[in-house]
Design a protein around this motif. Structure first.
Motif, mmCIF file in Angstrom:
data_model
loop_
_atom_site.group_PDB
_atom_site.id
_atom_site.type_symbol
_atom_site.label_atom_id
_atom_site.label_comp_id
_atom_site.label_asym_id
_atom_site.label_seq_id
_atom_site.Cartn_x
_atom_site.Cartn_y
_atom_site.Cartn_z
ATOM 1 N N LEU A 180 0.839 -1.209 0.000
ATOM 2 C CA LEU A 180 0.000 0.000 0.000
ATOM 3 C C LEU A 180 0.874 1.260 0.000
ATOM 4 O O LEU A 180 2.045 1.212 0.380
ATOM 5 C CB LEU A 180 -0.928 -0.004 1.222
ATOM 6 C CG LEU A 180 -2.050 -1.047 1.193
ATOM 7 C CD1 LEU A 180 -2.856 -1.009 2.483
ATOM 8 C CD2 LEU A 180 -2.961 -0.859 -0.006
ATOM 9 N N PRO A 181 0.287 2.402 -0.368
ATOM 10 C CA PRO A 181 1.081 3.647 -0.440
ATOM 11 C C PRO A 181 1.565 4.158 0.929
ATOM 12 O O PRO A 181 2.523 4.916 0.996
ATOM 13 C CB PRO A 181 0.098 4.644 -1.063
ATOM 14 C CG PRO A 181 -0.920 3.804 -1.767
ATOM 15 C CD PRO A 181 -1.055 2.561 -0.955
ATOM 16 N N LYS A 182 0.911 3.727 1.997
ATOM 17 C CA LYS A 182 1.326 4.068 3.384
ATOM 18 C C LYS A 182 1.349 5.570 3.661
ATOM 19 O O LYS A 182 2.212 6.060 4.390
ATOM 20 C CB LYS A 182 2.691 3.456 3.726
ATOM 21 C CG LYS A 182 2.758 1.957 3.526
ATOM 22 C CD LYS A 182 4.085 1.407 3.986
ATOM 23 C CE LYS A 182 4.359 0.038 3.436
ATOM 24 N NZ LYS A 182 4.602 0.013 1.984
ATOM 25 N N THR A 183 0.400 6.291 3.107
ATOM 26 C CA THR A 183 0.334 7.718 3.416
ATOM 27 C C THR A 183 -0.624 7.989 4.571
ATOM 28 O O THR A 183 -0.654 9.085 5.114
ATOM 29 C CB THR A 183 -0.173 8.529 2.205
ATOM 30 O OG1 THR A 183 -1.540 8.156 1.964
ATOM 31 C CG2 THR A 183 0.645 8.285 0.965
ATOM 32 N N ASN A 184 -1.440 6.980 4.900
ATOM 33 C CA ASN A 184 -2.481 7.143 5.926
ATOM 34 C C ASN A 184 -3.387 8.338 5.657
ATOM 35 O O ASN A 184 -3.835 9.011 6.583
ATOM 36 C CB ASN A 184 -1.862 7.250 7.328
ATOM 37 C CG ASN A 184 -1.418 5.896 7.825
ATOM 38 O OD1 ASN A 184 -2.064 4.885 7.550
ATOM 39 N ND2 ASN A 184 -0.307 5.856 8.538
ATOM 40 N N CYS A 185 -3.684 8.575 4.391
ATOM 41 C CA CYS A 185 -4.524 9.730 4.034
ATOM 42 C C CYS A 185 -5.994 9.510 4.395
ATOM 43 O O CYS A 185 -6.770 10.435 4.439
ATOM 44 C CB CYS A 185 -4.393 10.025 2.543
ATOM 45 S SG CYS A 185 -5.119 8.733 1.503
ATOM 46 N N LYS A 186 -6.391 8.259 4.595
ATOM 47 C CA LYS A 186 -7.757 7.865 4.984
ATOM 48 C C LYS A 186 -8.818 8.141 3.914
ATOM 49 O O LYS A 186 -10.004 8.172 4.230
ATOM 50 C CB LYS A 186 -8.158 8.521 6.311
ATOM 51 C CG LYS A 186 -7.276 8.091 7.475
ATOM 52 C CD LYS A 186 -7.830 8.564 8.783
ATOM 53 C CE LYS A 186 -6.906 8.199 9.919
ATOM 54 N NZ LYS A 186 -7.260 8.820 11.165
ATOM 55 N N LYS A 187 -8.396 8.333 2.680
ATOM 56 C CA LYS A 187 -9.400 8.527 1.624
ATOM 57 C C LYS A 187 -10.221 7.248 1.417
ATOM 58 O O LYS A 187 -11.312 7.294 0.870
ATOM 59 C CB LYS A 187 -8.719 8.934 0.312
ATOM 60 C CG LYS A 187 -8.207 10.363 0.340
ATOM 61 C CD LYS A 187 -7.582 10.744 -0.988
ATOM 62 C CE LYS A 187 -6.873 12.066 -0.884
ATOM 63 N NZ LYS A 187 -5.827 12.234 -1.891
ATOM 64 N N CYS A 188 -9.677 6.126 1.824
ATOM 65 C CA CYS A 188 -10.406 4.859 1.706
ATOM 66 C C CYS A 188 -11.345 4.645 2.888
ATOM 67 O O CYS A 188 -12.112 3.695 2.917
ATOM 68 C CB CYS A 188 -9.421 3.701 1.637
ATOM 69 S SG CYS A 188 -8.332 3.640 3.080
ATOM 70 N N TYR A 248 -10.115 4.287 5.976
ATOM 71 C CA TYR A 248 -9.312 3.586 6.989
ATOM 72 C C TYR A 248 -7.920 4.204 7.002
ATOM 73 O O TYR A 248 -7.571 4.988 6.132
ATOM 74 C CB TYR A 248 -9.113 2.111 6.623
ATOM 75 C CG TYR A 248 -10.347 1.288 6.358
ATOM 76 C CD1 TYR A 248 -10.911 0.507 7.358
ATOM 77 C CD2 TYR A 248 -10.920 1.247 5.090
ATOM 78 C CE1 TYR A 248 -12.023 -0.291 7.109
ATOM 79 C CE2 TYR A 248 -12.042 0.454 4.834
ATOM 80 C CZ TYR A 248 -12.581 -0.300 5.836
ATOM 81 O OH TYR A 248 -13.672 -1.097 5.582
ATOM 82 N N CYS A 296 -3.930 3.043 6.440
ATOM 83 C CA CYS A 296 -3.428 2.022 5.498
ATOM 84 C C CYS A 296 -3.489 0.622 6.128
ATOM 85 O O CYS A 296 -3.869 -0.345 5.469
ATOM 86 C CB CYS A 296 -2.004 2.349 5.063
ATOM 87 S SG CYS A 296 -1.883 3.789 3.989
ATOM 88 N N PHE A 301 -7.026 -0.552 6.223
ATOM 89 C CA PHE A 301 -7.465 -0.910 4.878
ATOM 90 C C PHE A 301 -6.909 -2.286 4.497
ATOM 91 O O PHE A 301 -7.621 -3.107 3.893
ATOM 92 C CB PHE A 301 -6.987 0.164 3.899
ATOM 93 C CG PHE A 301 -7.528 0.023 2.506
ATOM 94 C CD1 PHE A 301 -8.889 0.054 2.265
ATOM 95 C CD2 PHE A 301 -6.671 -0.107 1.421
ATOM 96 C CE1 PHE A 301 -9.398 -0.053 0.959
ATOM 97 C CE2 PHE A 301 -7.165 -0.214 0.124
ATOM 98 C CZ PHE A 301 -8.525 -0.189 -0.103
ATOM 99 N N CYS A 311 -8.860 2.697 -2.647
ATOM 100 C CA CYS A 311 -7.683 3.540 -2.374
ATOM 101 C C CYS A 311 -7.325 4.267 -3.670
ATOM 102 O O CYS A 311 -6.829 3.664 -4.615
ATOM 103 C CB CYS A 311 -6.502 2.678 -1.918
ATOM 104 S SG CYS A 311 -4.930 3.578 -1.950
ATOM 105 N N PRO A 312 -7.587 5.570 -3.733
ATOM 106 C CA PRO A 312 -7.314 6.291 -4.986
ATOM 107 C C PRO A 312 -5.845 6.291 -5.373
ATOM 108 O O PRO A 312 -5.505 6.350 -6.554
ATOM 109 C CB PRO A 312 -7.817 7.713 -4.710
ATOM 110 C CG PRO A 312 -8.138 7.803 -3.268
ATOM 111 C CD PRO A 312 -8.174 6.421 -2.693
ATOM 112 N N GLU A 313 -4.969 6.197 -4.380
ATOM 113 C CA GLU A 313 -3.524 6.172 -4.681
ATOM 114 C C GLU A 313 -3.161 4.935 -5.498
ATOM 115 O O GLU A 313 -2.332 4.987 -6.399
ATOM 116 C CB GLU A 313 -2.706 6.182 -3.383
ATOM 117 C CG GLU A 313 -2.895 7.419 -2.529
ATOM 118 C CD GLU A 313 -2.471 8.668 -3.267
ATOM 119 O OE1 GLU A 313 -1.392 8.670 -3.850
ATOM 120 O OE2 GLU A 313 -3.265 9.632 -3.273
HETATM 121 S S1 SF4 Z 1 -6.516 5.671 0.670
HETATM 122 FE FE1 SF4 Z 1 -6.257 4.353 2.471
HETATM 123 S S2 SF4 Z 1 -4.875 2.711 1.826
HETATM 124 FE FE2 SF4 Z 1 -4.742 4.359 0.305
HETATM 125 S S3 SF4 Z 1 -3.008 5.573 0.974
HETATM 126 FE FE3 SF4 Z 1 -4.813 6.511 1.851
HETATM 127 S S4 SF4 Z 1 -5.037 5.532 3.883
HETATM 128 FE FE4 SF4 Z 1 -3.613 4.314 2.703
#
Ligand code: SF4
Ligand code: SF4
Ligand code: SF4
Length: 151
Positions: free
Chosen positions: A12-20, A22, A24, A27, A41-43
């Motif tokens: 996973l991209p491991k950005t913890n952006c939480k767009k999903c 959750y 990372c 998720f 996960c849009p990334e």
């Molecule tokens: S969308 Fe979720 S899985 Fe993808 S980088 Fe962000 S937190 Fe991580």
């Protein structure tokens, strides 16, 4: 042998952006238990992660799609999209929660395609999760009775 969330997390991209919806790691666990789809996960949809997305899909369990009990009668559907925006699983996407239709590439349980509703990821429906949740929001809000429940 069940896939370890750590194997998925590594890809996973491991950005913890939480767009999903959750972190990372969360998720990764949701993917391993078939409660999420990698496309959420849009990334991962970016070209630089294409190889990772492919590997994740290979790792994921290929279990049968869970039963939702939902029956769609396409002839009755007028494509209004009400069910799309009332579905709580869809509403984890802020744009859908604001009343917009899912964009191409957005993960969605229900989406209108060519004017007709489709249950595109039944395994993400609350009724089909590992711990099922009794939900009938789409059934109750459809103005034409195009979605019904069996049983
Ligand atoms: S969308 Fe979720 S899985 Fe993808 S980088 Fe962000 S937190 Fe991580
Ligand atoms: S039953 Fe609930 S979670 Fe499942 S598709 Fe309908 S509104 Fe969404
Ligand atoms: S199933 Fe019902 S609520 Fe959903 S788009 Fe069709 S008519 Fe509208």
């Amino acid at each position: 042998m069940p896939v370890s969330p750590f194997q998925i997390y590594a890809l996973l991209p491991k950005t913890n952006c939480k767009k999903c919806g959750y972190t990372c790691m969360g998720f990764a666990a949701a993917l391993a238990s078939m409660e999420a789809e990698p496309e959420a996960c849009p990334e991962l949809l970016k070209p630089e992660f294409a190889e990772n997305l492919k590997k994740i899909k290979e790792l994921l369990p290929k279990g049968e799609k869970a039963e939702t009990g939902l029956i769609i009668t396409e002839e009755r559907c007028i494509g209004c999209g009400v069910c799309v925006v009332v579905c709580e699983e869809n509403r984890t996407n802020v744009e859908i929660a604001a009343g917009k239709g899912p964009r191409l590439g957005d993960a969605a349980v229900l989406r209108v395609e060519n004017g007709v509703i489709k249950l595109v990821t039944p395994e993400r429906c609350k009724r089909a999760l590992k711990t099922p949740v009794f939900c009938r929001a789409c059934v109750e809000h459809c103005p034409t009775g195009a979605i019904e429940l069996v049983g």
